[in-house]
Design a protein around this motif. Structure first.
Motif, PDB file in Angstrom:
ATOM      1  N   VAL A  28       0.843  -1.206   0.000  1.00  0.00           N
ATOM      2  CA  VAL A  28       0.000   0.000   0.000  1.00  0.00           C
ATOM      3  C   VAL A  28       0.871   1.246   0.000  1.00  0.00           C
ATOM      4  N   TRP A  29       1.870   1.246   0.883  1.00  0.00           N
ATOM      5  CA  TRP A  29       2.697   2.458   1.006  1.00  0.00           C
ATOM      6  C   TRP A  29       3.649   2.619  -0.178  1.00  0.00           C
ATOM      7  N   GLU A  30       4.153   1.504  -0.698  1.00  0.00           N
ATOM      8  CA  GLU A  30       5.006   1.625  -1.897  1.00  0.00           C
ATOM      9  C   GLU A  30       4.197   2.232  -3.046  1.00  0.00           C
ATOM     10  N   ASP A  80       7.675  10.802  15.521  1.00  0.00           N
ATOM     11  CA  ASP A  80       6.748  10.100  14.618  1.00  0.00           C
ATOM     12  C   ASP A  80       5.626  11.066  14.278  1.00  0.00           C
ATOM     13  N   ARG A  81       5.519  11.406  13.004  1.00  0.00           N
ATOM     14  CA  ARG A  81       4.348  12.174  12.578  1.00  0.00           C
ATOM     15  C   ARG A  81       3.522  11.293  11.651  1.00  0.00           C
ATOM     16  N   ALA A  82       2.338  10.911  12.165  1.00  0.00           N
ATOM     17  CA  ALA A  82       1.327  10.217  11.357  1.00  0.00           C
ATOM     18  C   ALA A  82       1.680   8.773  11.021  1.00  0.00           C
ATOM     19  N   VAL A  83       2.247   8.048  11.988  1.00  0.00           N
ATOM     20  CA  VAL A  83       2.448   6.601  11.818  1.00  0.00           C
ATOM     21  C   VAL A  83       1.679   5.841  12.900  1.00  0.00           C
ATOM     22  N   SER A 107      -1.497  13.956   1.166  1.00  0.00           N
ATOM     23  CA  SER A 107      -2.263  14.827   2.077  1.00  0.00           C
ATOM     24  C   SER A 107      -1.409  15.352   3.216  1.00  0.00           C
ATOM     25  N   TRP A 108      -0.406  14.588   3.647  1.00  0.00           N
ATOM     26  CA  TRP A 108       0.375  14.951   4.826  1.00  0.00           C
ATOM     27  C   TRP A 108       1.568  15.853   4.493  1.00  0.00           C
ATOM     28  N   TYR A 109       1.715  16.222   3.207  1.00  0.00           N
ATOM     29  CA  TYR A 109       2.898  17.008   2.805  1.00  0.00           C
ATOM     30  C   TYR A 109       2.996  18.329   3.569  1.00  0.00           C
ATOM     31  N   ALA A 163      12.050  -0.639   7.186  1.00  0.00           N
ATOM     32  CA  ALA A 163      11.491  -1.668   8.081  1.00  0.00           C
ATOM     33  C   ALA A 163      10.082  -1.285   8.510  1.00  0.00           C
ATOM     34  N   ASP A 164       9.348  -2.303   8.925  1.00  0.00           N
ATOM     35  CA  ASP A 164       8.068  -2.092   9.591  1.00  0.00           C
ATOM     36  C   ASP A 164       8.378  -1.864  11.068  1.00  0.00           C
ATOM     37  N   VAL A 165       7.926  -0.747  11.597  1.00  0.00           N
ATOM     38  CA  VAL A 165       8.259  -0.397  12.985  1.00  0.00           C
ATOM     39  C   VAL A 165       7.723  -1.436  13.976  1.00  0.00           C
ATOM     40  N   THR A 166       6.734  -2.207  13.577  1.00  0.00           N
ATOM     41  CA  THR A 166       6.185  -3.223  14.487  1.00  0.00           C
ATOM     42  C   THR A 166       6.919  -4.562  14.361  1.00  0.00           C
ATOM     43  N   VAL A 171      10.612   8.261  12.788  1.00  0.00           N
ATOM     44  CA  VAL A 171       9.977   6.963  12.514  1.00  0.00           C
ATOM     45  C   VAL A 171       8.796   7.177  11.565  1.00  0.00           C
ATOM     46  N   GLY A 172       8.800   6.455  10.461  1.00  0.00           N
ATOM     47  CA  GLY A 172       7.787   6.685   9.430  1.00  0.00           C
ATOM     48  C   GLY A 172       8.006   8.037   8.776  1.00  0.00           C
ATOM     49  N   GLY A 173       9.262   8.383   8.619  1.00  0.00           N
ATOM     50  CA  GLY A 173       9.606   9.708   8.082  1.00  0.00           C
ATOM     51  C   GLY A 173       9.225   9.868   6.623  1.00  0.00           C
ATOM     52  N   VAL A 205       1.533   4.188  -2.848  1.00  0.00           N
ATOM     53  CA  VAL A 205       1.263   5.611  -2.591  1.00  0.00           C
ATOM     54  C   VAL A 205       2.432   6.458  -3.084  1.00  0.00           C
ATOM     55  N   TYR A 206       3.656   6.055  -2.680  1.00  0.00           N
ATOM     56  CA  TYR A 206       4.818   6.884  -3.019  1.00  0.00           C
ATOM     57  C   TYR A 206       5.211   6.749  -4.498  1.00  0.00           C
ATOM     58  N   ALA A 207       4.883   5.596  -5.109  1.00  0.00           N
ATOM     59  CA  ALA A 207       5.232   5.425  -6.527  1.00  0.00           C
ATOM     60  C   ALA A 207       4.287   6.202  -7.426  1.00  0.00           C
ATOM     61  N   LEU A 240      13.404   5.970   9.539  1.00  0.00           N
ATOM     62  CA  LEU A 240      12.884   4.611   9.351  1.00  0.00           C
ATOM     63  C   LEU A 240      11.564   4.700   8.610  1.00  0.00           C
ATOM     64  N   ASP A 241      11.368   3.833   7.623  1.00  0.00           N
ATOM     65  CA  ASP A 241      10.074   3.785   6.942  1.00  0.00           C
ATOM     66  C   ASP A 241       9.880   2.415   6.319  1.00  0.00           C
ATOM     67  N   ILE A 242       8.618   2.015   6.208  1.00  0.00           N
ATOM     68  CA  ILE A 242       8.283   0.728   5.591  1.00  0.00           C
ATOM     69  C   ILE A 242       8.474   0.801   4.066  1.00  0.00           C
ATOM     70  N   SER A 243       8.472   2.027   3.508  1.00  0.00           N
ATOM     71  CA  SER A 243       8.535   2.177   2.051  1.00  0.00           C
ATOM     72  C   SER A 243       9.914   2.603   1.580  1.00  0.00           C
TER      73      SER A 243
HETATM   74  C1  LIG Z   1       1.104   9.734   6.593  1.00  0.00           C
HETATM   75  S1  LIG Z   1       2.742   9.304   6.159  1.00  0.00           S
HETATM   76  C2  LIG Z   1       3.709  10.462   7.106  1.00  0.00           C
HETATM   77  C3  LIG Z   1       5.105  10.628   6.578  1.00  0.00           C
HETATM   78  C4  LIG Z   1       5.970  11.629   7.360  1.00  0.00           C
HETATM   79  N1  LIG Z   1       6.079  11.277   8.759  1.00  0.00           N
HETATM   80  C5  LIG Z   1       5.466  13.041   7.212  1.00  0.00           C
HETATM   81  O1  LIG Z   1       4.977  13.604   8.192  1.00  0.00           O
HETATM   82  O2  LIG Z   1       5.574  13.570   6.103  1.00  0.00           O
HETATM   83  C6  LIG Z   1       2.971   7.786   7.046  1.00  0.00           C
HETATM   84  C7  LIG Z   1       4.317   7.167   6.811  1.00  0.00           C
HETATM   85  O3  LIG Z   1       4.474   6.025   7.638  1.00  0.00           O
HETATM   86  C8  LIG Z   1       5.014   4.958   6.909  1.00  0.00           C
HETATM   87  N2  LIG Z   1       4.526   3.744   7.583  1.00  0.00           N
HETATM   88  C9  LIG Z   1       3.249   3.316   7.667  1.00  0.00           C
HETATM   89  N3  LIG Z   1       3.171   2.211   8.417  1.00  0.00           N
HETATM   90  C10 LIG Z   1       4.443   1.932   8.818  1.00  0.00           C
HETATM   91  C11 LIG Z   1       5.014   0.913   9.613  1.00  0.00           C
HETATM   92  N4  LIG Z   1       4.265  -0.061  10.137  1.00  0.00           N
HETATM   93  N5  LIG Z   1       6.357   0.926   9.821  1.00  0.00           N
HETATM   94  C12 LIG Z   1       7.122   1.915   9.278  1.00  0.00           C
HETATM   95  N6  LIG Z   1       6.627   2.907   8.522  1.00  0.00           N
HETATM   96  C13 LIG Z   1       5.302   2.914   8.292  1.00  0.00           C
HETATM   97  C14 LIG Z   1       4.506   5.167   5.498  1.00  0.00           C
HETATM   98  O4  LIG Z   1       5.297   4.553   4.511  1.00  0.00           O
HETATM   99  C15 LIG Z   1       4.530   6.684   5.392  1.00  0.00           C
HETATM  100  O5  LIG Z   1       5.775   7.148   4.931  1.00  0.00           O
END
Ligand SMILES: C[S@@+](CC[C@H](N)C(=O)[O-])C[C@H]1O[C@@H](n2cnc3c(N)ncnc32)[C@H](O)[C@@H]1O
Length: 205
Positions: free
Chosen positions: A9-11, A113-116, A23-25, A97-100, A49-51, A13-15, A71-74
């Motif tokens: 899903v996240w790959e 962490d913003r929005a993860v 939306s979060w830009y 990596a997946d943070v979980t 985290v989830g940057g 979105v970014y691709a 760190l990011d899953i994508s």
């Molecule tokens: C809404 S975006 C926010 C991106 C960034 N923090 C920002 O504020 O611009 C959520 C981010 O979390 C990453 N993400 C979602 N689930 C994750 C997980 N389980 N582990 C690591 N990253 C994850 C996504 O790939 C995405 O980059």
């Protein structure tokens, strides 16, 4: 959702979307930057985290921190940030990596962490996240979580989210963290829709 699907899903979105088309830009992640700058020791270790492709890392590299990690899953998201940074990307520790799921990311003075966290709808995932944060921050280290506030959106990127305030976020984090402060931000999406964010700052006990 099955974890492999979550990464897909996240790959996707970014691709399929430009850096500034999500939306979060934020052109300037002011609230995050100011909190980190005020809390971190001058030669501290910071992880976003989830940057994703956020420019927060660009701003952090302007300060004399000893270590900056994202760190990011994508990997597509991280590749965008790396390409934007050019040579400066070599000064960042990039963790795909997946943070979980990841067990060890080293030690940091500030975890941002913003929005993860708000995407973690399974209690077991929130527990794994909190345990990793507790393992990665020494006593006195700071945890900054920015998530949708109780009057924020209920979904993002076609995924359900949970919304938080001081009480509910503190309860999720448990005894390993003490609440320090909070702030609010009305984020405007690139198409000018307001989104209410809650920023919670916690200290590792
Ligand atoms: C809404 S975006 C926010 C991106 C960034 N923090 C920002 O504020 O611009 C959520 C981010 O979390 C990453 N993400 C979602 N689930 C994750 C997980 N389980 N582990 C690591 N990253 C994850 C996504 O790939 C995405 O980059």
């Amino acid at each position: 959702m099955v974890k492999t699907n979550l990464k897909a899903v996240w790959e996707r979105v970014y691709a399929t979307k430009g850096e500034a088309g999500v939306s979060w830009y934020q052109a300037e992640p002011r609230c995050s930057f100011e909190l980190i700058e005020s809390l971190a020791p001058s030669s501290g270790r910071i992880i976003d985290v989830g940057g994703g492709a956020s420019v927060l890392v660009d701003r952090l590299l302007d300060l004399p921190f000893a270590k900056v990690a994202v760190l990011d899953i994508s990997e597509t998201a991280l590749a965008k940030a790396q390409s934007r940074l050019g040579d400066r990307a070599g000064r960042v520790d990039w963790i795909t990596a997946d943070v979980t799921e990841i067990q060890d990311i080293g030690t940091f003075d500030v975890w941002h962490d913003r929005a993860v966290f708000h995407f973690l709808t399974d209690e077991s995932d929130r527990k794994l996240y909190t345990e990793l944060a507790a393992r990665s921050l020494p006593p006195g280290g700071f945890l900054i979580i920015a998530c949708f506030a109780v009057d924020g959106p209920t979904r993002c990127s076609d995924l359900d989210v949970r919304r938080y305030d001081k009480a509910s976020l503190s309860a999720e984090l448990g005894d390993a963290f003490e609440f320090v402060t909070e702030s609010r931000e009305t984020h405007m999406t690139p198409w000018n829709a307001p989104q209410s964010f809650f920023y919670g700052v916690f200290r590792r006990r």
